[in-house]
Design a protein around this motif. Structure first.
Motif, PDB file in Angstrom:
ATOM      1  N   LEU A 151       0.825  -1.205   0.000  1.00 10.85           N
ATOM      2  CA  LEU A 151       0.000   0.000   0.000  1.00 10.85           C
ATOM      3  C   LEU A 151       0.862   1.260   0.000  1.00 10.85           C
ATOM      4  O   LEU A 151       0.426   2.313  -0.436  1.00 10.85           O
ATOM      5  N   GLY A 152       2.076   1.126   0.509  1.00  7.07           N
ATOM      6  CA  GLY A 152       2.991   2.258   0.433  1.00  7.07           C
ATOM      7  C   GLY A 152       3.465   2.421  -0.997  1.00  7.07           C
ATOM      8  O   GLY A 152       2.950   1.792  -1.923  1.00  7.07           O
ATOM      9  N   ALA A 153       4.445   3.281  -1.181  1.00  8.26           N
ATOM     10  CA  ALA A 153       4.891   3.536  -2.551  1.00  8.26           C
ATOM     11  C   ALA A 153       5.922   2.497  -2.960  1.00  8.26           C
ATOM     12  O   ALA A 153       7.045   2.830  -3.287  1.00  8.26           O
ATOM     13  N   SER A 154       5.542   1.226  -2.940  1.00 11.74           N
ATOM     14  CA  SER A 154       6.518   0.207  -3.307  1.00 11.74           C
ATOM     15  C   SER A 154       6.562   0.032  -4.817  1.00 11.74           C
ATOM     16  O   SER A 154       5.730   0.531  -5.554  1.00 11.74           O
ATOM     17  N   ASN A 155       7.585  -0.702  -5.243  1.00  9.82           N
ATOM     18  CA  ASN A 155       7.733  -1.003  -6.662  1.00  9.82           C
ATOM     19  C   ASN A 155       6.553  -1.772  -7.217  1.00  9.82           C
ATOM     20  O   ASN A 155       6.141  -1.575  -8.342  1.00  9.82           O
TER      21      ASN A 155
END
Lengths: 258, 293, 402
Positions: free
Chosen positions: A54-58
């Motif tokens: 949910l975070g700004a991951s790849n």
């Protein structure tokens, strides 16, 4: 063994489990912390992997990228296919055109991409978002043409002529008559071409030069680094949208699509 | 280009529609074949020394190349054979159950799986340290993981065939169920029954032949599709023999640059096989009803 | 239709003849200040092998954010091994493309050799990088990449040595040399294999050197010498192959697949191109606490890996900035830590400022990897690149397909 009622119910259950088990397994693997031989069940479960998503991951970026590509491919190929197939279907050479459209559609996408890679470089499209969309269109568009070719019957042609006589412009004919009549088929085509793109790996990795990292490429990368938990997470992201779609309407999912 | 094309088409819209088709569906194939052909003949390519048949000679005398063609056919035919048996069985015996409720939902689920995920899944389940091996170990059926039978990366392509069959069977089960309805097979069976045919005879003489005949074009197309599959044999296959699509990419991306022409030769041969199969298919009566009105 | 085809052929002819526009390379005249200025806001498309989660995490979670913050450079990473990089850059050159899709590539050995062969690398540029003054360029294991001088066309990035790994809980006396390996596989059938990738080939190379004797294979590729000793190598392997994993009928396609077999207990020995991998895989929780690494006799290959810039890259300035960052004290130090990656540094300790010297010396020494002394003692030089590509080809035809 199948004739008796109880055995029959049993076998139906076995069938259901066989078909649904893969989804459960993928989800479980994506939640597992340590799950190595010979454990049948993971040592413990964690939501960490899903929450970093949910975070700004790849992976989230890949999800959006896949979505963007698939929506573009589906929209363009559905409308372009609808438009083309009309003219192809009414053309005297109709059967030649329809036959030709089968070739790119059944040809191995990865081999197709291999022989076309040179031209994509020439056109400055290799390794780009647009290039991957165009590459996938080369498969999805012929599919769309085939799908719509059955729609253009003589009846439709007569209705079209009638509207024309009544003073309808070409645009009006499409908007008021043809598109509404084909609505169901258009939706089927949209979802099928969406899935062609959503599921594509071989062509995307070649035309995209590995730079356009859709979800399928992520799955492969994780398999490669033997990071099976993340591979399962990326796989779940690939599988869940079509399954959700399945709840809404089954016919969208059931079409010849390879 | 437009001047010459205009004679072909009646109006502008038709011209655009057909031109679009030519550009997106016909031109790329032609261009691709031309490029591969030129490369395989040494006409183009950074390391080529000019026109030569040497690459073709080398490719055609390579046992691996022929093995790969044979292996490709073997995988595709084994998959389709297994799929036909399984999906005929499912669609005929569980016709009622599969129409609605949970089974009716479940049969669609594998259609939501991309090939790469199916390959991954089969690897996870079937490898010697996979889930099934673990269950066998816990049940004390095997004492050591190496005793578990090789089901992936195995010499007979069991994993590849299994994965493909898993993808194809639900599709053809649903397809046969549709055909069964469309072809009014229920009524035919009733007639046959009233004439004294047993249930088995009805199946053998009427239902199965009609279904297979009607499904022939789709079955052939699916066979071609399996022949060109990439992700599944890539992950579940062996280093040798390899299916043609895997072989093409491997030869294209090999350390010695001199095998690139051979990669294109394999690609050309594959495309030629597909064209030949499709041409035969188009000639069959079962197919033409779809094309000509 | 005929006219159409005619136009088509003309079109193909035209595009295959169109030559690339020569890009003026004015970077050589710029000083470092100007280069960093120019790099600001540029994107660097880096292609690298992504087969290891530690490596990926180092790049994605440390290097990329750092260069973004310090230099405003957007580092994007794509997955691809050496052969893929060669194939992509070669196709671009064939198509006469003036702008490459790639700006930075992780290479060594035969990839470097082939890219130099087709003039696909930009350079020499290494001396332009301010941090290059710390590089240990006197070290032959760094200065030469597979016997080939780097000549400023690639920046040394890491230095590692091949090691065998075993589980001390399950294996008491792991094989120390070729003869013992034969006995070992016979005593423990199914517990050993060779990955069909660069790690496996590095292993085969050390066996080849063992057959040939010290320095016999040095210098350029020699076909006859190769034939002579490789025949012995294939005979040896085919003799013991029936005792390999899956009776030697198939081989894992990569070393990460082999690690997985090791972890799952299917095999008892694995290997790594990186002597410190045993520690970082243990810290990662993949390997059991009882895993240990050791060197084979008479030695194992030590080599370096590098980054290079494609000649047609349009972001050379930012690619140089990233390269410079990769060989910075901080980045090298971090990379060398076993809990991060455990990749040996390419910097010369004696050239570093004092405080950094002690920092590097204080890196928690790998606990289970071979000691630094034994590494140097048993280090073998890489062979010419052609040996690697021949081994790849011949391992397939002489062993896998037999």
């Amino acid at each position: 063994m199948i004739s008796t009622g109880r055995a029959r119910t049993f076998w139906v259950k076995v069938l259901i489990i066989t078909l649904l088990f893969p989804v459960a397994y993928l989800l479980m693997l994506s939640l597992a912390t340590q799950w190595i031989f010979p454990s049948v069940l993971p040592a413990s479960l964690t939501l960490d992997r899903w929450s970093t998503l949910l975070g700004a991951s790849n992976l989230f970026g890949s999800l959006l990228l896949s979505l963007g590509i698939a929506l573009s491919v589906a929209t363009i190929s559905t409308f372009a296919g609808f438009f083309s197939s009309k003219h192809l279907a009414y053309h005297p050479q109709r059967s030649l055109w329809i036959r030709l459209s089968y070739f790119p559609f059944v040809l191995s996408p990865v081999i197709y991409a291999a022989v076309l890679y040179f031209y994509f470089i020439k056109l400055d499209l290799a390794g780009s978002f647009v290039g991957v969309i165009l590459g996938q269109l080369l498969i999805a568009y012929p599919y769309s043409v085939i799908l719509f070719s059955g729609f253009w019957s003589e009846r439709i042609q007569q209705i079209e002529k009638l509207t024309q006589t009544l003073g309808g412009s070409r645009w009006q004919i499409y908007r008021r008559v043809l598109l509404p009549m084909a609505q169901g088929l258009l939706l089927v085509c949209f979802f099928q071409t969406f899935l062609i793109s959503w599921f594509e790996y071989g062509l995307t990795t070649i035309i995209g030069v590995g730079k356009v990292q859709t979800l399928t490429l992520k799955v492969f990368q994780y398999i490669n680094e033997a990071n099976f938990y993340n591979a399962a997470l990326a796989s779940s992201l690939l599988v869940l949208p079509p399954i959700i779609l399945l709840f809404f309407n089954r016919k969208y999912l059931f079409r010849q699509r390879w | 280009m437009r001047i010459s094309e205009q004679k072909l088409f009646n109006n502008k819209a038709e011209g655009i529609g057909i031109l679009l088709f030519l550009v997106l569906a016909v031109l790329p194939l032609v261009l691709g074949i031309i490029y591969a052909l030129l490369y395989s003949l040494g006409v183009i390519g950074l390391v080529s020394d000019g026109f030569t048949f040497a690459y073709w000679q080398r490719a055609l005398s390579d046992a691996e190349f022929w093995l790969s063609i044979g292996y490709t056919f073997y995988i595709a035919l084994a998959t389709i054979g297994l799929t036909i048996i399984l999906s005929l069985f499912l669609s005929l015996y569980f016709r009622k159950e599969l129409r609605h409720g949970l089974p009716g939902f479940a049969i669609y689920v594998p259609l939501a799986f991309p090939a790469i995920v199916v390959a991954f899944l089969f690897f996870q389940l079937l490898s010697q340290s996979g889930l099934f091996a673990r269950i066998a170990f816990q049940l004390r059926l095997i004492a050591d993981s190496s005793v578990f039978p090789e089901l992936v990366n195995d010499p007979f392509g069991i994993g590849i065939i299994g994965a493909h069959t898993f993808m194809a069977t639900p599709f053809f089960t649903l397809y046969f169920m549709n055909l069964y309805r469309q072809a009014n097979l229920k009524e035919f069976r009733q007639v046959a029954e009233s004439l004294g045919a047993s249930a088995f005879e009805q199946l053998r003489r009427i239902v199965v032949p009609v279904l297979l005949k009607r499904a022939f074009p789709t079955l052939t197309l699916y066979t071609i599709f399996v022949m060109g599959s990439y992700e599944i044999p890539l992950i579940l296959g062996r280093q040798t023999p390899q299916m043609m699509s895997v072989l093409v990419i491997r030869k294209l991306r090999r350390f010695s640059l001199s095998t690139i022409p051979e990669a294109y030769i394999t690609a050309i041969v594959f495309i030629a096989i597909i064209i030949a199969l499709l041409t035969v298919l188009f000639k069959s009566k079962n197919f033409s009803y779809d094309l000509d009105r | 239709m005929k006219t159409f085809l005619k136009y088509l052929l003309i079109y193909i002819f035209l595009i295959s003849c169109s030559s690339s526009s020569k890009q003026q390379d004015e970077l050589t005249d710029l000083d470092w200040e100007q280069i960093t200025q120019r790099a600001k806001g540029q994107t660097v498309n880096m292609m690298m092998w992504q087969g290891d989660p530690n490596v990926n995490s180092y790049m994605q979670n440390y290097v990329a954010p750092a260069v973004q913050k310090q230099y405003g450079v957007d580092l994007k990473i794509a997955s691809g091994q050496g052969n893929t990089i060669v194939s992509i850059l070669m196709s671009e050159l064939e198509a006469g493309k003036s702008e490459s899709e790639l700006d930075l590539v992780w290479i060594n050995g035969e990839t470097f050799y082939q890219l130099r062969e087709i003039d696909a690398l930009y350079g020499p540029f290494v001396s332009k990088l301010p941090n290059s003054k710390y590089l240990d360029l006197d070290n032959p294991f760094i200065k030469y990449d597979f016997q080939q001088p780097i000549n400023g066309y690639e920046v040394p990035w890491g230095n590692v040595q091949f090691a065998m790994i075993y589980d001390s809980a399950r294996v008491q006396d792991p094989p120390q040399n070729r003869q013992q390996l034969t006995e070992y596989v016979k005593a423990h059938p199914g517990s050993f294999t060779i990955p069909n990738d660069f790690t496996g080939m590095t292993f085969l190379k050390s066996l080849l050197i063992d057959f040939a004797g010290p320095s016999t294979l040095d210098g350029e590729f020699d076909k006859e010498t190769y034939q002579q000793y490789s025949t012995q190598l294939w005979e040896y392997l085919n003799r013991i192959k029936p005792y390999f994993w899956k009776e030697g009928k198939t081989f894992p396609s990569s070393v990460s697949a082999m690690h997985q077999l090791f972890v799952n207990g299917e095999i008892k020995l694995t290997m790594s191109n990186n002597d410190a991998e045993v520690d970082n895989k243990m810290l990662e929780g993949l390997f059991p606490e009882t895993a240990r690494a050791y060197l084979l006799q008479p030695g194992t290959i030590q080599n370096s890996h590098y980054v290079g810039i494609p000649v047609k890259s349009t972001h050379k300035a930012s690619a140089m900035v990233v390269s410079n960052f990769l060989i910075s004290l901080k980045a090298q130090y971090r990379k060398a830590r076993p809990d991060v990656w455990g990749d040996g540094t390419v910097l010369a300790r004696e050239k570093l400022p004092d405080n950094w010297q002690s920092k590097f010396n204080d890196i928690p020494r790998q606990r289970y990897a071979p000691s630094q002394d034994s590494l140097q003692k048993y280090a073998l030089r890489e062979l010419a690149p052609k040996y690697m590509s021949r081994l790849y080809e011949d391992f397939r035809t002489e062993v896998i397909q037999q």
